[in-house]
Write an enzyme that holds these catalytic residues in place. Structure first.
Site, PDB file in Angstrom:
ATOM      1  CG  HIS A 190      10.663  -1.557  -6.196  1.00  0.00           C
ATOM      2  ND1 HIS A 190      10.678  -0.701  -5.119  1.00  0.00           N
ATOM      3  CD2 HIS A 190       9.396  -2.018  -6.293  1.00  0.00           C
ATOM      4  CE1 HIS A 190       9.458  -0.618  -4.624  1.00  0.00           C
ATOM      5  NE2 HIS A 190       8.664  -1.404  -5.317  1.00  0.00           N
ATOM      6  NE  ARG A 333       1.805   0.545  -6.732  1.00  0.00           N
ATOM      7  CZ  ARG A 333       2.855   0.017  -6.116  1.00  0.00           C
ATOM      8  NH1 ARG A 333       2.719  -0.475  -4.899  1.00  0.00           N
ATOM      9  NH2 ARG A 333       4.014  -0.053  -6.718  1.00  0.00           N
ATOM     10  CD  GLU A 432       1.885   1.148   0.074  1.00  0.00           C
ATOM     11  OE1 GLU A 432       2.853   0.406  -0.149  1.00  0.00           O
ATOM     12  OE2 GLU A 432       1.391   1.887  -0.799  1.00  0.00           O
ATOM     13  CG  ASP A 456       6.289   0.646   1.194  1.00  0.00           C
ATOM     14  OD1 ASP A 456       7.497   0.835   1.411  1.00  0.00           O
ATOM     15  OD2 ASP A 456       5.768   0.837   0.088  1.00  0.00           O
ATOM     16  CB  CYS A 503      -0.120  -6.732  -3.733  1.00  0.00           C
ATOM     17  SG  CYS A 503      -0.165  -5.063  -3.077  1.00  0.00           S
TER      18      CYS A 503
HETATM   19  C1  PEP Z   1       4.236  -2.958  -0.833  1.00  0.00           C
HETATM   20  O1  PEP Z   1       4.652  -1.920  -0.312  1.00  0.00           O
HETATM   21  O2  PEP Z   1       4.026  -4.009  -0.197  1.00  0.00           O
HETATM   22  C2  PEP Z   1       3.993  -3.009  -2.279  1.00  0.00           C
HETATM   23  C3  PEP Z   1       3.449  -4.074  -2.828  1.00  0.00           C
HETATM   24  O3  PEP Z   1       4.367  -1.948  -3.034  1.00  0.00           O
HETATM   25  P1  PEP Z   1       5.862  -1.616  -3.458  1.00  0.00           P
HETATM   26  O4  PEP Z   1       6.699  -2.842  -3.198  1.00  0.00           O
HETATM   27  O5  PEP Z   1       5.842  -1.271  -4.904  1.00  0.00           O
HETATM   28  O6  PEP Z   1       6.216  -0.477  -2.569  1.00  0.00           O
HETATM   29 MG    MG Z   2       4.607   0.016  -1.283  1.00  0.00          MG
END
Ligand code: PEP
Ligand code: MG
Length: 572
Positions: A190, A333, A432, A456, A503
């Site tokens: 992140h 989300r 995911e 994920d 996403c």
């Molecule tokens: C993902 O897992 O692709 C996603 C968009 O969520 P995050 O990156 O916040 O886990």
């Molecule tokens: Mg995710």
């Protein structure tokens, strides 16, 4: 001596500045017998007075920029530094035992810390933590070691860290932090995702940047190629300045597409949306021509604070995003805490496998007050725009049904109390987890949309931790296994007349975009800074040809074979 470290390109762009180490300092020392106790006491008093001036400056800056709450933390530290009950015993120890100030300070402070910590009283426990922090600061001055204070940086720097948590990243001052580079982390950690939305060039996963670089070394972060140059020669700096200018020209070219639609050469239109973490990111969405918000990661609203945000605070944030997007779709989300996103104030026990643990929808269905508060805030904000609600980490249908039932209950209660709620809110899920991708045909009958979370999905399908640079070679977005799952999800949605978006970071990746266009993806949601490049790319592609390419890729055997096929097709 100049040298180069290889890492993972985490955020595009080039930055050149001096290194600023954001690492725990080495505060080790030996116990020494000293000859002149008076001189030692003076040395100690000087360290106290330097620490005081430093803390006063930090407190004033915190008051200006972060508010009175944060300033109070430093005010408490200053009180400790003026407390004779702590200072006198230290000076007495130096004099009576002829020991160095470092030793006297540490021994005395440790004694107070364990005394306060053993008390069953929150206030005293906090004092223990103040003494611990202050001791570190005074020790650093006695030892001549620098403690990092990123909020006090006043010149352009490249931040060097072992790792940056999402909340560390959020606190970086964009004015001065020109880039960052870390020992660990992957492209979809992140902090990397945030660097992209903050437009800060970054290279992560270098394995050894903190052990190679000293404060003040000149650093080039090459976020395009995943390289870090340490003390480069003037020729290399010149070359990079040119490269930087070329990149800026390229961006200016893409910027011409800000108000253009995203249509392929043969007329297929898709939606390019942005991933955001806070209402502040909306400016970037607009500047980059985002046609919607495809993922609002609400967990950032819960971070960098000491308690859960209230319903009212959340309502204000959601309303601001919905209003700011002026009727364009906004996919919010619900809370996805866990994995690399922690909330210390929830006091959750440490887990062996946090990415597979108690997180996201699992936590929300268990701690329903947290979930319900968020849902109420969302429902109340819904009349202000085009809201879509999405649940994260759904692994089976029962979970979706339960989450949706809670949402319905809250909606009904609000309506009964006379609160207006939009009757037009789509409810979808993140895909995911592989079990959900495989069952997409069944889910498609009950959800309004899918958004594929490849960050994920790839880690779970390939069993390769997205944060771990040692297995990053297994993190393979174009592996036919992933492409087949993506196709299953898109086809399942379309069969039921629903839409499918993506996403995960893959949605803005230049090798993936042609394949996703070919697979029929409806909505591509990415870091705002990737939108214009993707739009420029899609406008040069022919959807029908990409369909053929995707079908061919699904039958190939490896990630590399797919990359080769895509490169061949798009360079024609
Ligand atoms: C993902 O897992 O692709 C996603 C968009 O969520 P995050 O990156 O916040 O886990
Ligand atoms: Mg995710």
């Amino acid at each position: 001596m100049s040298s180069i470290l290889k890492g993972i390109a985490a955020s595009n762009g080039i930055a050149i500045a001096k290194a600023y180490r954001l690492v725990e300092p080495d505060l080790s020392f030996d116990k020494k017998t000293i000859d002149h106790a008076e001189t030692e006491v003076t040395r100690f008093q000087e360290a106290i007075s330097t620490s005081k001036s430093e803390l006063e400056a930090i407190r004033d800056k915190a008051r200006e920029e972060l508010g009175e709450d944060k300033a109070q933390i430093f005010e408490a530290h200053l009180l400790v530094l003026s407390d004779p009950e702590l200072l006198t015993p230290i000076e007495d120890k130096v004099k009576s035992e002829n020991v160095n100030a470092e030793f006297a300070l540490k021994e005395t402070a440790d004694m107070f810390v364990s005394m306060f910590e053993s008390m069953d009283n929150e206030y005293m426990k906090e004092r223990a933590s103040d003494i611990r922090d202050v001791t570190k600061r005074v020790l650093s001055h006695l030892l001549g070691v620098q403690i990092a204070n990123p909020s006090m940086v006043t010149e352009e720097v490249i931040v060097i860290a072992e790792d940056l948590t999402p909340s560390d990243t959020a606190q970086l001052n964009r004015e001065f932090v020109k880039g960052f580079t870390t020992d660990i982390g992957g492209r979809t950690s992140h902090s990397a995702i945030m660097a992209r939305s903050m437009e800060i060039p970054a290279v992560v996963g270098t394995k050894s940047i903190t052990s190679t670089v000293e404060n003040g070394d000149v650093i080039i972060v090459d976020g395009l190629n995943g390289e870090v140059h340490i003390n480069p020669t003037p020729e290399v700096i010149e070359e990079y300045k040119k490269e930087h200018a070329r990149y800026e020209d390229q961006k200016a070219e893409w910027a011409k597409l800000v108000n253009e639609p995203t249509v392929s050469k043969d007329g297929k239109q898709v939606e390019l949306a942005a991933n955001i973490g806070t209402p502040k990111d909306l400016e970037g969405v607009k500047n980059n021509g985002g046609e919607g918000v495809g993922l609002y990661r609400t967990e950032f609203l819960y971070m960098g604070r000491d308690e859960l945000p209230t319903e009212e605070e959340q309502y204000e944030a959601y309303k601001a995003v919905l209003e700011g997007m002026e009727g364009k779709p906004v996919v919010v989300r619900t809370l996805d805490i866990g994995g690399d996103k922690e909330l210390p104030y929830l006091n959750l026990p440490k887990e062996m496998n946090p990415f597979l643990g108690y997180r996201a929808i699992r936590l929300c269905l268990d701690e329903q007050e947290i979930f319900r508060t968020q849902l109420r805030a969302l429902l109340k904000a819904s009349p202000f725009g085009n809201l879509k609600i999405m649940f994260p980490m759904i692994s089976n249908l029962q979970e979706f049904r339960e989450a949706k039932a809670v949402l319905e209950e809250e909606k009904k209660a609000l309506q009964e109390s006379g609160t207006s709620v939009s009757d037009n809110i789509e409810v979808g899920i993140m895909v995911e987890i592989p079990s959900t991708a495989v069952m997409a045909d069944t889910f498609a009958k009950e959800v309004d949309f899918f958004s594929i979370g490849t960050n994920d999905l790839i880690q779970y399908t390939m069993a390769a931790d997205r944060m771990n640079e040692r297995v990053s070679y297994l993190y393979q977005p174009y592996n036919p296994a992933i492409l087949r799952l993506v196709k299953m999800v898109i086809d399942a949605a379309h069969k039921e007349g629903k839409w499918a978006g993506m996403c995960g970071e893959m949605a803005g990746d230049e090798i993936a975009v042609p394949l996703l266009l070919g697979l029929g993806l409806d909505e591509f949601s990415m870091s705002a800074t990737s939108i214009l490049k993707a739009r420029s790319q899609i406008r040069q592609l022919n959807q029908k040809e990409m369909e053929e390419l995707a079908n061919q890729a699904l039958m190939l055997d490896t990630n590399d074979a797919v990359i080769e096929a895509v490169n061949k097709a798009i360079s024609k």
